[in-house]
Every structure is written in C-alpha cells, then in structure tokens.
Design an enzyme around this catalytic site. Structure first.
Site, PDB file in Angstrom:
ATOM      1  N   GLY A  27      47.145 -22.121  52.460  1.00  8.99           N
ATOM      2  CA  GLY A  27      46.578 -21.050  53.268  1.00  8.99           C
ATOM      3  C   GLY A  27      45.239 -21.456  53.851  1.00  8.99           C
ATOM      4  O   GLY A  27      44.929 -22.632  54.006  1.00  8.99           O
ATOM      5  N   GLY A  28      44.436 -20.468  54.168  1.00  8.26           N
ATOM      6  CA  GLY A  28      43.124 -20.748  54.710  1.00  8.26           C
ATOM      7  C   GLY A  28      43.120 -20.765  56.226  1.00  8.26           C
ATOM      8  O   GLY A  28      44.160 -20.818  56.871  1.00  8.26           O
ATOM      9  N   ASN A  36      48.485 -29.705  57.477  1.00  7.02           N
ATOM     10  CA  ASN A  36      48.501 -30.138  56.074  1.00  7.02           C
ATOM     11  C   ASN A  36      49.199 -31.477  55.877  1.00  7.02           C
ATOM     12  O   ASN A  36      48.717 -32.329  55.126  1.00  7.02           O
ATOM     13  CB  ASN A  36      49.193 -29.094  55.210  1.00  7.02           C
ATOM     14  CG  ASN A  36      48.244 -28.088  54.578  1.00  7.02           C
ATOM     15  OD1 ASN A  36      48.535 -27.502  53.546  1.00  7.02           O
ATOM     16  ND2 ASN A  36      47.102 -27.867  55.202  1.00  7.02           N
ATOM     17  N   ARG A 175      40.318 -26.012  63.326  1.00  9.31           N
ATOM     18  CA  ARG A 175      40.540 -24.895  62.411  1.00  9.31           C
ATOM     19  C   ARG A 175      39.862 -23.616  62.911  1.00  9.31           C
ATOM     20  O   ARG A 175      40.414 -22.528  62.785  1.00  9.31           O
ATOM     21  CB  ARG A 175      40.030 -25.257  61.011  1.00  9.31           C
ATOM     22  CG  ARG A 175      40.876 -26.306  60.267  1.00  9.31           C
ATOM     23  CD  ARG A 175      42.271 -25.780  59.960  1.00  9.31           C
ATOM     24  NE  ARG A 175      43.032 -26.671  59.109  1.00  9.31           N
ATOM     25  CZ  ARG A 175      43.180 -26.523  57.791  1.00  9.31           C
ATOM     26  NH1 ARG A 175      42.597 -25.504  57.175  1.00  9.31           N
ATOM     27  NH2 ARG A 175      43.889 -27.380  57.100  1.00  9.31           N
ATOM     28  N   HIS A 253      41.319 -30.291  46.636  1.00  4.11           N
ATOM     29  CA  HIS A 253      42.509 -29.474  46.868  1.00  4.11           C
ATOM     30  C   HIS A 253      43.488 -30.120  47.843  1.00  4.11           C
ATOM     31  O   HIS A 253      44.569 -29.589  48.068  1.00  4.11           O
ATOM     32  CB  HIS A 253      42.062 -28.108  47.400  1.00  4.11           C
ATOM     33  CG  HIS A 253      43.065 -27.014  47.240  1.00  4.11           C
ATOM     34  ND1 HIS A 253      43.655 -26.696  46.032  1.00  4.11           N
ATOM     35  CD2 HIS A 253      43.592 -26.140  48.141  1.00  4.11           C
ATOM     36  CE1 HIS A 253      44.486 -25.680  46.194  1.00  4.11           C
ATOM     37  NE2 HIS A 253      44.472 -25.328  47.463  1.00  4.11           N
TER      38      HIS A 253
END
Length: 273
Positions: A27-28, A36, A175, A253
């Site tokens: 997510g994010g 990703n 982003r 992460h």
C-alpha cells in the site's frame, strides 16, 4: 513484456510463460504492481507466467468510492475473479505488505486457487509482539494521508527504506503525482475505511485465521523493517503449519529492491523446489 491490460476493473502487466505467478504490491501513496515489482519482473518471467496486478483502488485499477467488504477480502475476491477471466485455475501468489494480506486472504478463502504462497512483511498476518503499534512507518503513512505534502511523503518513504539513497527525486515525484490524483486519493480513502470500520476491521485481523493456511509458505522480512517489524513474523511462523522464514539483513520494507539479487534467488528457489 506485453503492455498492461485491464480486465474486470483490474489492471495487470504480464510477462513470461509456464506456471502462473501473481505478484501483489504493498500500500502507501502511489503504489502499484510495477512500482513495487517492475524491476523484478524480467527475472521472474524467465521462470513463470508472471502477472503484476494493481489491487483495487491502486494504480490503473478501478477506484471505488467504498468497499462492500474488508479490503483484503475485496481484493482477494477481485484477483480470483481475474484468474477466472484469464482461465488460471491455480497460481503461486506473492504479496508485499498490503498485498501480503490479500495473498493470505486468498489462501484462506480460496485455498484451491493458491499453489505456493510468499508473504513479504505481510499486513494482517503480522502481529507485533514487541514493537509499538502503530509503527513508525504506519504513523508516517497516517500523517501523509491526513495532509498530503512532499515533506510528509519523503518521511513515509524514508521510513520504508533502510537505505535512504533509494528515496530518489524521481521516486518522490512519481509517488507524489500518483498519490495526489483525486481518483487515487478516493481509492486510498475507501481502502483505509475498511480498516477503521469496526464492522469490517476484524476480517483484516488475519493472524487469527493464519492456522487455516496449509500451503507451503515462505515468509520474508527485512531485519530493519520499520513498517511491519520483524517481531510481527513470530505469530505467523508459529501458526502457519508449513511456513519458513527468511530474514534479509540491512533491509527495510522493500526487500525486492534493497536485497534485489538475494530476494530473487531465495524466492525462485522456494517456488521451484
């Protein structure tokens, strides 16, 4: 690699031949299948028919105003619907963070559709035993969602990466542009609401149902993960009967990026064994 395609509201990019592998992003702000796993796709496409899927509310997939089910369930059902449309009976499923929760829900609710399972610092399955809740990464995400800004986006992305040099100006710009798009913001808000709504939230506590996952499962974690810390792996490792854990040192992460070669090697070895 073929151009991305949209079916039944889900956008996906596909490459390679052989046994299907579905990769689900985290997510994010601005997350998508290619953001990703785009760099990993050529590697996995040499071994599998690999599909990078934008989950509902993300990337170029449908962005509903609200979800009728908890997000993990809604997304899992949507991915299985995509499999039906593509004639895929069974696939390996790999999920990162939010996508890990979707992958786990697929294994629980649609066990016959999942072959092997790879969960990367997964949401829902992760239960912090020692780390504080909310974690640093989740706090930074909440701050950005409450009042989006470049500064808050940088703080969030930096909390995800162990190596701050990965947070490049190009990444920030991409982003931020995606995250501040009105449709994307709407989809993100709809997703977040399913975790805040008491009537839905319990369905997202996948750690309570993890014992139902009987598939061969690889758990991967970055040792320095500040979004879903390593201690979150303990309950999953204990309760998933056929789980094993691989920990990447010097990694946050984003194991698929920060430990690119090791991640590809370990994951392919597990899937092909």
């Amino acid at each position: 690699m073929i151009e991305g395609t949209t079916r039944n509201g889900l956008f996906y990019t596909e490459a390679g031949e052989g046994h299907p592998l579905i990769m689900l992003h985290g997510g994010g702000p601005g997350a998508s299948g290619t953001s990703n796993f785009g760099a990993n796709l050529p590697v996995f496409a040499e071994h599998f028919r690999t599909l990078l899927v934008d989950q509902p509310g993300y990337g170029r997939s449908v962005k509903p105003e609200r979800f009728e089910k908890q997000f993990f369930t809604a997304s899992a059902d949507a991915v299985v619907g995509l499999m039906d449309d593509l004639g895929i009976e069974r696939a390996h499923v790999l999920g990162n963070s939010l996508g890990g929760g979707t992958a786990a829900r697929m294994a629980i609710d649609h066990p016959d559709r999942v072959a092997k399972l790879v969960l990367m610092g997964p949401g829902g399955v992760s239960l912090n035993v020692l780390a504080a809740d909310p974690t640093e990464g989740i706090k930074r995400l909440f701050e950005f969602s409450a009042a989006p800004s470049r500064e808050r986006l940088v703080a969030f992305l930096t909390a995800l990466a162990h190596d701050p040099s990965l947070v490049t100006e190009e990444l920030i710009a991409d982003r931020l542009a995606s995250a501040t798009d009105p449709e994307t913001a709407r989809g993100n808000a709809a997703m977040a609401a399913t975790f805040a709504d008491p009537a839905m939230a319990e369905d997202g506590m996948l750690w309570r149902e993890a014992y139902k996952i009987r598939h061969e499962t690889l758990l991967t974690w970055g040792r320095e993960d500040r979004a879903n810390p390593l201690d979150g792996a303990l309950v999953a490792l204990k309760t998933i009967p056929n789980a094993r854990l691989h920990v990447f040192p010097h990694c946050g992460h984003w194991a698929q990026t920060e430990r690119f070669d090791e991640f590809n090697r370990v994951t392919l070895s597990f899937l092909e064994s």
